[in-house]
Design a protein around this motif. Structure first.
Motif, PDB file in Angstrom:
ATOM      1  N   GLU A   1      -8.471   6.305  -2.006  1.00 41.83           N
ATOM      2  CA  GLU A   1      -8.842   7.153  -1.450  1.00 41.83           C
ATOM      3  C   GLU A   1      -9.160   8.690  -1.193  1.00 41.83           C
ATOM      4  O   GLU A   1      -8.183   9.068  -2.339  1.00 41.83           O
ATOM      5  N   ILE A   2      -9.987   8.840  -1.405  1.00 43.36           N
ATOM      6  CA  ILE A   2     -10.908  10.181  -2.039  1.00 43.36           C
ATOM      7  C   ILE A   2      -9.586  11.346  -1.335  1.00 43.36           C
ATOM      8  O   ILE A   2      -9.130  12.441  -1.734  1.00 43.36           O
TER       9      ILE A   2
ATOM     10  N   THR B   1       1.161  -1.278   0.009  1.00 39.13           N
ATOM     11  CA  THR B   1       0.207  -0.083   0.177  1.00 39.13           C
ATOM     12  C   THR B   1       1.087   1.220   0.343  1.00 39.13           C
ATOM     13  O   THR B   1       2.133   1.427   0.476  1.00 39.13           O
ATOM     14  N   ASP B   2       0.334   2.241  -0.852  1.00 40.77           N
ATOM     15  CA  ASP B   2       0.543   4.033  -0.510  1.00 40.77           C
ATOM     16  C   ASP B   2       0.199   4.582   0.965  1.00 40.77           C
ATOM     17  O   ASP B   2       0.141   5.784  -0.216  1.00 40.77           O
ATOM     18  N   GLN B   3      -0.608   4.014   1.362  1.00 38.62           N
ATOM     19  CA  GLN B   3      -1.241   4.530   2.543  1.00 38.62           C
ATOM     20  C   GLN B   3      -3.228   5.463   1.365  1.00 38.62           C
ATOM     21  O   GLN B   3      -3.820   6.488   2.326  1.00 38.62           O
ATOM     22  N   CYS B   4      -3.351   5.684  -0.098  1.00 38.71           N
ATOM     23  CA  CYS B   4      -4.159   5.810  -1.047  1.00 38.71           C
ATOM     24  C   CYS B   4      -4.906   4.504  -1.197  1.00 38.71           C
ATOM     25  O   CYS B   4      -5.936   4.452  -1.535  1.00 38.71           O
ATOM     26  N   SER B   5      -3.722   3.903  -2.178  1.00 43.09           N
ATOM     27  CA  SER B   5      -4.715   2.338  -2.322  1.00 43.09           C
ATOM     28  C   SER B   5      -4.120   1.196  -1.727  1.00 43.09           C
ATOM     29  O   SER B   5      -3.358   1.242  -1.479  1.00 43.09           O
ATOM     30  N   HIS B   6      -4.527   0.003  -2.640  1.00 39.39           N
ATOM     31  CA  HIS B   6      -4.361  -0.880  -1.396  1.00 39.39           C
ATOM     32  C   HIS B   6      -3.864  -2.145  -2.871  1.00 39.39           C
ATOM     33  O   HIS B   6      -4.841  -2.286  -3.548  1.00 39.39           O
ATOM     34  N   CYS B   7      -2.464  -3.252  -3.150  1.00 38.12           N
ATOM     35  CA  CYS B   7      -2.304  -3.524  -3.898  1.00 38.12           C
ATOM     36  C   CYS B   7      -2.189  -4.752  -3.923  1.00 38.12           C
ATOM     37  O   CYS B   7      -1.715  -4.966  -3.407  1.00 38.12           O
ATOM     38  N   VAL B   8      -2.397  -6.029  -4.715  1.00 41.71           N
ATOM     39  CA  VAL B   8      -2.531  -7.153  -4.620  1.00 41.71           C
ATOM     40  C   VAL B   8      -0.927  -7.630  -5.977  1.00 41.71           C
ATOM     41  O   VAL B   8      -1.909  -7.009  -6.972  1.00 41.71           O
ATOM     42  N   ILE B   9       0.164  -8.686  -5.778  1.00 47.44           N
ATOM     43  CA  ILE B   9       0.233  -8.817  -6.809  1.00 47.44           C
ATOM     44  C   ILE B   9      -0.277 -10.000  -7.035  1.00 47.44           C
ATOM     45  O   ILE B   9      -0.559 -11.016  -6.687  1.00 47.44           O
ATOM     46  N   VAL B  10      -0.891  -9.944  -8.507  1.00 50.93           N
ATOM     47  CA  VAL B  10      -1.226 -11.227  -9.085  1.00 50.93           C
ATOM     48  C   VAL B  10      -0.331 -11.750 -10.172  1.00 50.93           C
ATOM     49  O   VAL B  10      -0.656 -10.766 -11.730  1.00 50.93           O
ATOM     50  N   ASN B  11       0.122 -13.240 -10.817  1.00 45.49           N
ATOM     51  CA  ASN B  11       0.872 -13.309 -12.044  1.00 45.49           C
ATOM     52  C   ASN B  11       2.249 -11.775 -12.163  1.00 45.49           C
ATOM     53  O   ASN B  11       2.383 -11.913 -13.378  1.00 45.49           O
TER      54      ASN B  11
END
Length: 93
Positions: free
Chosen positions: A77-78, A58-68
């Motif tokens: 987020e706003i 995360t970068d505290q604004c969006s959350h990421c998942v690694i897929v392949n």
């Protein structure tokens, strides 16, 4: 009759000026700033390469998942203050 001719000419001139201004607004500027998306993609790829065991971050604004090997991220987020990416889940060893 002369007043109606002047009115028609004025309306045509205004319409042409409006079309020219609208077309100029649609034309991209030569010195346009590169889109942030390209920079973000490069930094995401750099983060993934530097942290091969990271599954979520995360970068505290969006959350990421690694897929392949590709980051799938939520919409930012706003009201957030973007920070450096931080791994929130790693591959269990």
């Amino acid at each position: 009759m002369r007043q109606s001719s002047i009115r028609v000419a004025l309306c045509l001139a205004l319409a042409i000026a409006g079309m020219t201004a609208a077309q100029a607004a649609d034309t991209p500027a030569a010195d346009a700033v590169p889109e942030p998306q390209q920079t973000e993609n490069a930094s995401l790829q750099d983060f993934i390469k530097a942290n091969p065991d990271c599954l979520e971050f995360t970068d505290q604004c969006s959350h990421c998942v690694i897929v392949n090997g590709i980051a799938e991220c939520s919409t930012a987020e706003i009201a957030c203050i973007k920070r450096e990416n931080q791994c929130t889940r790693r591959i269990a060893k």
